[in-house]
Design a protein around this motif. Structure first.
Motif, PDB file in Angstrom:
ATOM      1  N   ILE A  29       0.856  -1.185   0.000  1.00  0.00           N
ATOM      2  CA  ILE A  29       0.000   0.000   0.000  1.00  0.00           C
ATOM      3  C   ILE A  29       0.890   1.232   0.000  1.00  0.00           C
ATOM      4  O   ILE A  29       1.813   1.330   0.804  1.00  0.00           O
ATOM      5  CB  ILE A  29      -0.928   0.010   1.225  1.00  0.00           C
ATOM      6  CG1 ILE A  29      -1.879  -1.187   1.164  1.00  0.00           C
ATOM      7  CG2 ILE A  29      -1.715   1.308   1.296  1.00  0.00           C
ATOM      8  CD1 ILE A  29      -2.761  -1.331   2.384  1.00  0.00           C
ATOM      9  N   LEU A  34      -3.523   0.545  -3.541  1.00  0.00           N
ATOM     10  CA  LEU A  34      -3.077  -0.841  -3.438  1.00  0.00           C
ATOM     11  C   LEU A  34      -2.261  -1.115  -4.689  1.00  0.00           C
ATOM     12  O   LEU A  34      -2.771  -1.028  -5.810  1.00  0.00           O
ATOM     13  CB  LEU A  34      -4.288  -1.767  -3.357  1.00  0.00           C
ATOM     14  CG  LEU A  34      -4.022  -3.257  -3.337  1.00  0.00           C
ATOM     15  CD1 LEU A  34      -3.136  -3.639  -2.153  1.00  0.00           C
ATOM     16  CD2 LEU A  34      -5.331  -4.015  -3.270  1.00  0.00           C
ATOM     17  N   GLU A  56     -13.471  -9.036  -0.298  1.00  0.00           N
ATOM     18  CA  GLU A  56     -13.499  -8.781   1.138  1.00  0.00           C
ATOM     19  C   GLU A  56     -14.292  -9.876   1.840  1.00  0.00           C
ATOM     20  O   GLU A  56     -15.351 -10.291   1.370  1.00  0.00           O
ATOM     21  CB  GLU A  56     -14.115  -7.412   1.423  1.00  0.00           C
ATOM     22  CG  GLU A  56     -14.017  -6.992   2.867  1.00  0.00           C
ATOM     23  CD  GLU A  56     -14.456  -5.551   3.106  1.00  0.00           C
ATOM     24  OE1 GLU A  56     -14.572  -5.174   4.283  1.00  0.00           O
ATOM     25  OE2 GLU A  56     -14.695  -4.810   2.133  1.00  0.00           O
ATOM     26  N   LEU A  98      -7.752   2.399  -2.850  1.00  0.00           N
ATOM     27  CA  LEU A  98      -8.411   1.734  -1.726  1.00  0.00           C
ATOM     28  C   LEU A  98      -9.626   2.543  -1.288  1.00  0.00           C
ATOM     29  O   LEU A  98      -9.523   3.747  -1.039  1.00  0.00           O
ATOM     30  CB  LEU A  98      -7.449   1.591  -0.548  1.00  0.00           C
ATOM     31  CG  LEU A  98      -6.442   0.464  -0.652  1.00  0.00           C
ATOM     32  CD1 LEU A  98      -5.413   0.567   0.466  1.00  0.00           C
ATOM     33  CD2 LEU A  98      -7.132  -0.883  -0.611  1.00  0.00           C
ATOM     34  N   TRP A 102     -13.472  -0.251   2.900  1.00  0.00           N
ATOM     35  CA  TRP A 102     -12.954  -1.620   2.890  1.00  0.00           C
ATOM     36  C   TRP A 102     -12.135  -1.855   4.148  1.00  0.00           C
ATOM     37  O   TRP A 102     -11.320  -1.022   4.543  1.00  0.00           O
ATOM     38  CB  TRP A 102     -12.074  -1.871   1.678  1.00  0.00           C
ATOM     39  CG  TRP A 102     -12.758  -1.767   0.345  1.00  0.00           C
ATOM     40  CD1 TRP A 102     -14.102  -1.691   0.104  1.00  0.00           C
ATOM     41  CD2 TRP A 102     -12.113  -1.718  -0.928  1.00  0.00           C
ATOM     42  NE1 TRP A 102     -14.328  -1.597  -1.250  1.00  0.00           N
ATOM     43  CE2 TRP A 102     -13.129  -1.615  -1.907  1.00  0.00           C
ATOM     44  CE3 TRP A 102     -10.799  -1.750  -1.336  1.00  0.00           C
ATOM     45  CZ2 TRP A 102     -12.865  -1.557  -3.268  1.00  0.00           C
ATOM     46  CZ3 TRP A 102     -10.522  -1.688  -2.680  1.00  0.00           C
ATOM     47  CH2 TRP A 102     -11.541  -1.599  -3.633  1.00  0.00           C
ATOM     48  N   LYS A 104      -9.123  -3.401   5.533  1.00  0.00           N
ATOM     49  CA  LYS A 104      -7.871  -3.904   4.951  1.00  0.00           C
ATOM     50  C   LYS A 104      -7.513  -5.299   5.432  1.00  0.00           C
ATOM     51  O   LYS A 104      -7.023  -6.123   4.660  1.00  0.00           O
ATOM     52  CB  LYS A 104      -6.727  -2.937   5.242  1.00  0.00           C
ATOM     53  CG  LYS A 104      -6.851  -1.617   4.543  1.00  0.00           C
ATOM     54  CD  LYS A 104      -5.720  -0.686   4.927  1.00  0.00           C
ATOM     55  CE  LYS A 104      -5.972   0.704   4.399  1.00  0.00           C
ATOM     56  NZ  LYS A 104      -5.028   1.670   4.922  1.00  0.00           N
ATOM     57  N   LEU A 128      -4.091  -9.325   2.185  1.00  0.00           N
ATOM     58  CA  LEU A 128      -3.520  -8.031   2.517  1.00  0.00           C
ATOM     59  C   LEU A 128      -3.435  -7.936   4.037  1.00  0.00           C
ATOM     60  O   LEU A 128      -4.138  -7.177   4.668  1.00  0.00           O
ATOM     61  CB  LEU A 128      -4.385  -6.903   1.951  1.00  0.00           C
ATOM     62  CG  LEU A 128      -3.805  -5.505   2.050  1.00  0.00           C
ATOM     63  CD1 LEU A 128      -2.544  -5.380   1.206  1.00  0.00           C
ATOM     64  CD2 LEU A 128      -4.826  -4.485   1.617  1.00  0.00           C
TER      65      LEU A 128
END
Length: 129
Positions: A29, A34, A56, A98, A102, A104, A128
């Motif tokens: 990142i 990303l 996700e 990003l 979200w 991470k 991630l």
């Protein structure tokens, strides 16, 4: 059940073959982006393309109507981003902004390599974490 056995045997046969594309996916990142770096060695002879997927896990939905009204549903592997097909190259970089919504620690990234006819040749994924 006979059909299931045939499918399972077909999968076993494919898994015994050497991969026609070798892949290595690195993630980091930088400045809210990303950064994906894909290294590949194509032995397929198909001029493959790659698509990147960000997914996700550990999401949920509170259902307010219908047959599941009042229930909370859990979701895994929810696609958050799908790139357009990109010509596979030995060294490829792809940046994705990003989304602040979200989580991470629940993100995963996959690289799916296909032929122009959308036959899958190889895939790789990373978390991630």
């Amino acid at each position: 059940m006979r059909g299931t056995g045939n499918i399972l045997e077909s999968i076993r046969q494919v898994n015994r073959r050497e991969a026609s594309v070798d892949l290595e996916l690195r993630l980091n990142i930088e400045s809210g982006q990303l950064r994906l770096q894909l290294t590949s060695l194509d032995k397929s002879g198909h001029n493959p393309q790659v698509q990147f997927v960000v997914f996700e896990d550990h999401l949920s939905t509170q259902v307010e109507r219908g047959e599941n009204s009042g229930h909370q549903l859990s979701h895994l592997r929810v696609v958050r981003y799908l790139s357009p097909p990109i010509k596979l190259q030995p060294e490829l970089r792809h940046d994705i902004k990003l989304d602040p919504g979200w989580k991470k620690h629940d993100l995963g990234i996959a690289a799916l390599v296909t032929t122009a006819e959308h036959l899958y040749l190889q895939a790789v994924y990373a978390r991630l974490d």
